[in-house]
Design an enzyme around this catalytic site. Structure first.
Site, PDB file in Angstrom:
ATOM      1  N   THR A 115      17.745  12.911  -2.023  1.00 34.14           N
ATOM      2  CA  THR A 115      17.878  12.266  -3.324  1.00 34.14           C
ATOM      3  C   THR A 115      17.780  13.304  -4.442  1.00 34.14           C
ATOM      4  OG1 THR A 115      17.132  10.360  -4.620  1.00 34.14           O
ATOM      5  CG2 THR A 115      15.407  11.745  -3.708  1.00 34.14           C
ATOM      6  N   SER A 147      -4.916   0.978   8.547  1.00 33.00           N
ATOM      7  CA  SER A 147      -4.464   0.757   7.174  1.00 33.00           C
ATOM      8  C   SER A 147      -5.173  -0.464   6.585  1.00 33.00           C
ATOM      9  CB  SER A 147      -2.940   0.543   7.229  1.00 33.00           C
ATOM     10  OG  SER A 147      -2.419   0.237   5.974  1.00 33.00           O
ATOM     11  N   HIS A 152      -3.825   4.259  -9.142  1.00 35.92           N
ATOM     12  CA  HIS A 152      -4.471   3.600 -10.284  1.00 35.92           C
ATOM     13  C   HIS A 152      -5.742   4.324 -10.720  1.00 35.92           C
ATOM     14  CE1 HIS A 152      -1.644   0.277 -10.340  1.00 35.92           C
ATOM     15  NE2 HIS A 152      -1.638   0.408  -9.026  1.00 35.92           N
ATOM     16  N   LYS A 166       1.569   6.076 -14.406  1.00 31.66           N
ATOM     17  CA  LYS A 166       0.562   5.146 -14.939  1.00 31.66           C
ATOM     18  C   LYS A 166      -0.349   5.930 -15.883  1.00 31.66           C
ATOM     19  CE  LYS A 166       1.298   2.399 -10.788  1.00 31.66           C
ATOM     20  NZ  LYS A 166       2.442   1.628 -11.219  1.00 31.66           N
ATOM     21  N   THR A 172       0.572   8.997  -8.809  1.00 27.08           N
ATOM     22  CA  THR A 172       1.790   8.740  -9.583  1.00 27.08           C
ATOM     23  C   THR A 172       1.681   9.432 -10.939  1.00 27.08           C
ATOM     24  OG1 THR A 172       3.255   7.037 -10.463  1.00 27.08           O
ATOM     25  CG2 THR A 172       0.930   6.606 -10.667  1.00 27.08           C
TER      26      THR A 172
HETATM   27  N1  PMP Z   1       0.772   2.759  -4.926  1.00 28.16           N
HETATM   28  C1  PMP Z   1       0.177   1.746  -5.562  1.00 28.16           C
HETATM   29  C2  PMP Z   1      -1.191   1.340  -5.163  1.00 28.16           C
HETATM   30  C3  PMP Z   1       0.848   1.061  -6.597  1.00 28.16           C
HETATM   31  O1  PMP Z   1       0.262   0.035  -7.226  1.00 28.16           O
HETATM   32  C4  PMP Z   1       2.145   1.476  -6.962  1.00 28.16           C
HETATM   33  C5  PMP Z   1       2.962   0.795  -8.072  1.00 28.16           C
HETATM   34  N2  PMP Z   1       2.358  -0.077  -8.850  1.00 28.16           N
HETATM   35  C6  PMP Z   1       2.720   2.539  -6.280  1.00 28.16           C
HETATM   36  C7  PMP Z   1       2.008   3.159  -5.266  1.00 28.16           C
HETATM   37  C8  PMP Z   1       4.087   3.032  -6.650  1.00 28.16           C
HETATM   38  O2  PMP Z   1       3.991   3.863  -7.769  1.00 28.16           O
HETATM   39  P1  PMP Z   1       5.226   4.034  -8.775  1.00 28.16           P
HETATM   40  O3  PMP Z   1       5.187   2.897  -9.725  1.00 28.16           O
HETATM   41  O4  PMP Z   1       5.000   5.362  -9.401  1.00 28.16           O
HETATM   42  O5  PMP Z   1       6.466   4.023  -7.925  1.00 28.16           O
END
Ligand code: PMP
Length: 410
Positions: A277, A137, A217, A248, A245
């Site tokens: 959930t 990782s 991102h 964003k 996600t």
């Molecule tokens: N992975 C990365 C690299 C992130 O920067 C983030 C949140 N900024 C997440 C996962 C989590 O995504 P979410 O905001 O949709 O929960």
């Protein structure tokens, strides 16, 4: 009361607490007028230009996404009514999963209620499939990745950020016959650094490792149809699982993975954060679906974001402001001091009506405080120029070390 909380509170005076409350900034985005927003501070409204939103493409205000969400609210209401396995699966969840699998060229996709739970919920399962998997990782991986790997209980090696030689050194030292999993982000959230994906794929091939890439991102912003950095490089098929996600680039909320059907089914079956959930409201899935579909056919937003990022880079270089040079849209302006960073953010707000959050520990290590600047597709050239001018003024006023004055060797 929890003993730790009690001792924390007892160390604070009433003024401290009132002060931190006063500091609280409420940002209300205004439909049709983005990137301007209304900020409420000390009960007073003022207009601000937002420079730290993750709604990078302005899709939170996209007419088609809004119309799709509104129509789905009219037909399905505002909630899903249950978990995915017990009454909470709706037509829109299925359509969105099919769309995401197709976008990434994978057999199947699975939705989660956030990107955080997509990482945590899928890695806690995948890192134990098979049981003796060893994980590699990147040191700068997001908290949700770290938590997922921790919850899996798998053995884990951390390689230095974006250092493929270190990755190879660690992977070569692992037993040849143990199953291996490499986990990276494609665009790192705080620095904007882009991963050397082709080299990582080469190492994965050489050592027979499974791969998991977090494109949080990047999806919407890069690659043909917004499929991300791996797709931009033409190597999406070299990675086993892609995670993204909807919060964003796509401007809504939710997270997902896409990959081979057998792995996706395993996550669907065993992931506690998927099973236990309530699912996303159907209307959110409908809005996200419209957003993904829109960005598969429109390049306008991607082009605008990349032009704004390029212009900002050149203006910051001209102003001698130190920032991490990347080819992504995230600009980490390096301040390197906790108080100064907060002060810079405060002055940008008070003097210029610009909102950029300072990023302090624990989001970054102490001494590496940054202003994490997120240009948006909906800023225009004037906005970018005003922003760069304001930042330059604050830099001079606070005497923050410039790029040429800073000793980069330390
Ligand atoms: N992975 C990365 C690299 C992130 O920067 C983030 C949140 N900024 C997440 C996962 C989590 O995504 P979410 O905001 O949709 O929960």
């Amino acid at each position: 009361m929890n003993v730790h909380l009690a001792s924390y509170l007892s160390g604070k005076t009433a003024d401290d607490l009132a002060g931190s409350k006063r500091e609280f900034l409420e940002i209300g985005r205004r439909s049709g007028n983005y990137p301007l927003a209304t900020a409420r501070r000390d009960g007073v409204d003022s207009e601000v230009s937002v420079w730290c939103s993750n709604d990078y493409l302005g899709m939170g205000q996209n007419r088609q996404a809004i119309a799709a969400m509104q129509a789905a609210i009219d037909t399905h209401g505002v909630g899903s009514g249950g978990s995915r396995n017990i009454g909470g699966t709706n037509h829109y969840h299925v359509l969105l999963e099919n769309e995401l699998a197709d976008l990434h060229g994978k057999e199947a996709a699975l939705l989660f209620t956030s990107g955080y739970t997509a990482n945590e919920g899928s890695l806690s399962v995948l890192a134990r499939m098979p049981e003796d998997t060893v994980v590699f990782s990147d040191a700068k991986n997001h908290a949700s990745i770290i938590d997922g790997l921790r919850h899996s209980g798998a053995k884990k090696h951390i390689f230095r950020h974006n250092d493929v030689a270190h990755l190879e050194e660690l992977i070569a030292a692992a037993p040849a016959d143990c199953p291996k999993l490499i986990v990276v982000e494609t665009v790192y959230s705080m620095s904007g650094n882009v991963a050397p994906l082709a080299e990582i794929a080469d190492i994965a091939d050489k050592y027979g490792a499974t791969t998991f890439i977090d494109e949080v991102h990047a999806v919407g912003m890069y690659g043909p149809q917004g499929a991300g950095i791996a797709a931009r490089e033409g190597i999406a098929d070299r990675f086993t699982v892609v995670m993204g996600t909807l919060a964003k680039g796509y401007g809504t909320v939710g997270g997902y993975i896409a990959g081979p059907a057998a792995l996706v089914d395993a996550v669907r079956t065993y992931s506690r954060s998927f099973v236990f959930t309530t699912s996303l409201p159907p209307a959110v899935a409908a809005g996200a679906l419209a957003s993904v579909q829109y960005l598969r056919s429109s390049d306008v937003e991607r082009k605008s974001l990349s032009e704004n990022a390029r212009l900002l880079h050149s203006l910051l270089i001209a102003a001698d402001i130190p920032f991490i040079s990347t080819d992504s849209h995230i600009v980490a302006a390096f301040v390197g001091d906790d108080d100064m960073c907060k002060r810079a953010s405060q002055l940008l707000f008070e003097r210029h009506g610009i909102y950029v959050q300072s990023i302090n520990a624990p989001s970054v290590p102490a001494g590496e405080e940054i202003l994490r600047i997120a240009p948006s597709a909906v800023h225009d050239q004037n906005d970018v120029e005003n922003f760069a001018r304001a930042l330059h003024g604050i830099w001079k006023e606070l005497n923050i070390p410039t790029a040429s004055a800073r000793d980069w060797s330390t």
